[in-house]
Design an enzyme around this catalytic site. Structure first.
Site, PDB file in Angstrom:
ATOM      1  N   CYS A   1     -16.381 -31.454  23.631  1.00  0.00           N
ATOM      2  CA  CYS A   1     -16.514 -30.810  24.932  1.00  0.00           C
ATOM      3  C   CYS A   1     -17.975 -30.903  25.352  1.00  0.00           C
ATOM      4  O   CYS A   1     -18.863 -30.424  24.631  1.00  0.00           O
ATOM      5  CB  CYS A   1     -16.096 -29.345  24.770  1.00  0.00           C
TER       6      CYS A   1
ATOM      7  N   CYS B   1     -17.152 -34.784  31.354  1.00  0.00           N
ATOM      8  CA  CYS B   1     -16.292 -33.696  30.883  1.00  0.00           C
ATOM      9  C   CYS B   1     -15.097 -34.391  30.253  1.00  0.00           C
ATOM     10  O   CYS B   1     -14.518 -35.295  30.866  1.00  0.00           O
ATOM     11  CB  CYS B   1     -15.842 -32.830  32.064  1.00  0.00           C
TER      12      CYS B   1
HETATM   13  N1  DGL Z   1     -13.638 -30.442  28.383  1.00  0.00           N
HETATM   14  C1  DGL Z   1     -14.831 -29.742  28.596  1.00  0.00           C
HETATM   15  C2  DGL Z   1     -16.034 -30.624  28.831  1.00  0.00           C
HETATM   16  O1  DGL Z   1     -16.081 -31.681  28.277  1.00  0.00           O
HETATM   17  C3  DGL Z   1     -14.815 -28.414  29.296  1.00  0.00           C
HETATM   18  C4  DGL Z   1     -13.935 -28.218  30.458  1.00  0.00           C
HETATM   19  C5  DGL Z   1     -13.873 -26.746  30.836  1.00  0.00           C
HETATM   20  O2  DGL Z   1     -13.278 -25.994  30.073  1.00  0.00           O
HETATM   21  O3  DGL Z   1     -14.412 -26.358  31.889  1.00  0.00           O
HETATM   22  O4  DGL Z   1     -16.959 -30.279  29.502  1.00  0.00           O
END
Ligand code: DGL
Length: 260
Positions: free
Chosen positions: A70, A186
């Site tokens: 993430c 993201c």
């Molecule tokens: N998948 C995550 C990222 O790479 C976070 C998305 C979220 O929960 O806002 O930033």
């Protein structure tokens, strides 16, 4: 070898898919923090706390390394987690460096969450690698909610993408043709490649940080014993509860297969 991976939800499957391709001989524990998703609209301290809980849970199950799958949690919590825990903690970062290297005089659009866009980590990275001011940043927070609802092509989603991109281009006096590279900053956003592509020119490259992260994980864990064939595979957890429902497991497997 047990590798823990966490994200706020299904975004980190992008990294898991790459890990399974490049390092299939491990046991993966995938933690989707669905109780607390999305992370990108929370404060840095909240995301630190959620990430801390995820890592401590994964370690309690025997994880010997943890991948923060993430970008948001990496920006908010990677340094804190590395100081706190004795095992390797590997983060994912927007692929700004390769994007700048391949943009051929045009611009790079980094799509990320509001928290990633505002955190110092990304701005420091851009300062290091982008001397020509090629990189633009755009937060698209609502994509995360669509992904978590497994909505990958509704009209509402397409309208949001269109409205957000058009508003951004108008405000910054850009057009889609100014961009040769779009960075998924993201991990949830990879799920929307087919929705985003029509808004850009045909030869626009879409890249992410998954491969770099997995290669980093492989270097850091090199030399550790591999898992016995019977132990290999993936166990899924949602905010600390093991996922056992067939329909949920099918959804994870279907999304993973789609990312391969
Ligand atoms: N998948 C995550 C990222 O790479 C976070 C998305 C979220 O929960 O806002 O930033």
């Amino acid at each position: 070898m047990k590798i823990g991976m966490f994200d706020s939800g299904i975004g980190g499957l992008t990294v898991l898919a790459k890990a399974l391709e490049l390092m299939p001989d491990a046991e993966y524990l995938y933690y989707a923090d669905s109780d607390n998703a999305p992370y990108g609209t929370k404060t840095t301290d909240q995301v630190k706390e959620y990430s801390d809980r995820a890592v401590s849970f994964l370690i309690s199950l025997g994880a010997e390394a943890v991948v923060i799958a993430c970008n948001t949690a990496t920006s908010a919590a990677a340094s804190y987690l590395r100081e706190k825990y004795p095992i390797p903690i590997i983060g994912v970062e927007p692929a700004v460096k390769p994007a700048v290297a391949m943009c051929e005089g045009k611009h790079v659009l980094v799509l990320a969450t509001p928290l990633t866009v505002r955190e110092k980590k990304l701005h420091d990275l851009i300062d290091r690698v982008d001397n020509a001011g090629a990189v633009d940043l755009l937060a698209m927070p609502e994509l995360v909610g669509h992904a978590e609802k497994a909505d990958f092509d509704s009209d509402e989603l397409k309208e949001y993408v269109e409205k957000t991109l058009e508003g951004f281009f108008a405000e910054n006096q850009r057009t889609a043709s100014d961009y040769s590279v779009v960075v998924f900053g993201c991990t949830h956003f990879n799920h929307f490649k087919t929705v985003l592509e029509p808004f850009f020119e045909k030869n626009t490259a879409f890249i992410d940080g998954a491969e770099g992260t997995v290669k980093n994980m492989m270097n850091i864990t090199a030399g550790k014993r591999l898992s016995d064939p019977a132990d290999r595979g993936i166990r899924y957890f949602e905010s600390g509860r093991e996922v056992t429902e067939r329909d949920k497991l099918d959804l994870y497997e279907m999304l993973l297969a789609h990312l391969k």
